[in-house]
Design a protein around this motif. Structure first.
Motif, short mmCIF file in Angstrom:
data_model
loop_
_atom_site.label_atom_id
_atom_site.label_comp_id
_atom_site.label_asym_id
_atom_site.label_seq_id
_atom_site.Cartn_x
_atom_site.Cartn_y
_atom_site.Cartn_z
N LYS A 250 18.20 49.35 31.42
CA LYS A 250 18.00 50.80 31.28
C LYS A 250 16.62 51.18 31.79
O LYS A 250 16.46 52.16 32.53
CB LYS A 250 18.16 51.23 29.82
N LYS A 251 15.61 50.42 31.38
CA LYS A 251 14.25 50.69 31.82
C LYS A 251 14.12 50.57 33.33
O LYS A 251 13.52 51.42 33.98
CB LYS A 251 13.26 49.74 31.14
N ILE A 252 14.69 49.52 33.88
CA ILE A 252 14.63 49.32 35.33
C ILE A 252 15.31 50.47 36.05
O ILE A 252 14.76 51.02 37.02
CB ILE A 252 15.26 47.96 35.72
N LEU A 253 16.48 50.87 35.59
CA LEU A 253 17.20 51.97 36.23
C LEU A 253 16.37 53.24 36.21
O LEU A 253 16.17 53.89 37.25
CB LEU A 253 18.54 52.21 35.54
N LEU A 254 15.88 53.62 35.05
CA LEU A 254 15.15 54.89 34.93
C LEU A 254 13.82 54.87 35.68
O LEU A 254 13.35 55.90 36.14
CB LEU A 254 14.93 55.24 33.46
N ARG A 255 13.23 53.71 35.81
CA ARG A 255 11.97 53.61 36.54
C ARG A 255 12.17 53.57 38.05
O ARG A 255 11.25 53.88 38.79
CB ARG A 255 11.19 52.38 36.07
N THR A 256 13.36 53.21 38.50
CA THR A 256 13.60 53.11 39.94
C THR A 256 14.41 54.27 40.52
O THR A 256 14.46 54.41 41.73
CB THR A 256 14.30 51.77 40.29
#
Length: 133
Positions: free
Chosen positions: A74-80
């Motif tokens: 989730k963090k990776i998705l929202l940050r990218t």
């Protein structure tokens, strides 16, 4: 044409297969997969493909996809995700759902999204991307 995905394949074969399918093609039949099949797809997707796939979903599919992700993904998705794509996703959520998404964002991105959400949807500032090279 629907590419057949062998959900009984070994993990290594399945991962290779999933990551060779074009993101758009993978999303075309997403709603036809069972919950377990969706979870298996998500488990073996390379993280750099998450935003490429996410942007092709409608808002309901985005919400489901997001909630099936592990917290790290989730963090990776929202940050990218591009800021304008992230704004589009968040503005479709109700306030409670928005609050559940914010902890996975950086503070800077959260402030940017909150600022963009204050603009009317016909205002240029709400439509443009704030991501620059």
């Amino acid at each position: 044409m629907k590419k057949q995905i062998n959900f009984t394949a070994t993990d290594a074969v399945f991962k290779k297969t999933i990551n060779q399918i074009l993101p758009y093609d993978l999303t075309l039949h997403y709603d036809e997969y069972s919950l377990d099949e969706k979870k298996r797809i998500i488990k073996f997707l390379n993280v750099e493909r998450l935003p490429q796939i996410f942007i092709h979903f409608d808002s309901e599919e985005q919400f489901e996809f997001f909630h099936l992700l592990e917290d790290v993904k989730k963090k990776i998705l929202l940050r990218t995700l591009e800021t304008d794509d992230l704004k589009d996703f968040i503005e479709e959520l109700d306030e409670t759902e928005q609050l559940s998404v914010y902890p996975f964002m950086t503070q800077a991105k959260k402030r940017t999204i909150e600022r963009l959400l204050t603009y009317g949807e016909d205002i240029a500032a709400s439509l443009m991307s704030t991501d620059f090279f």
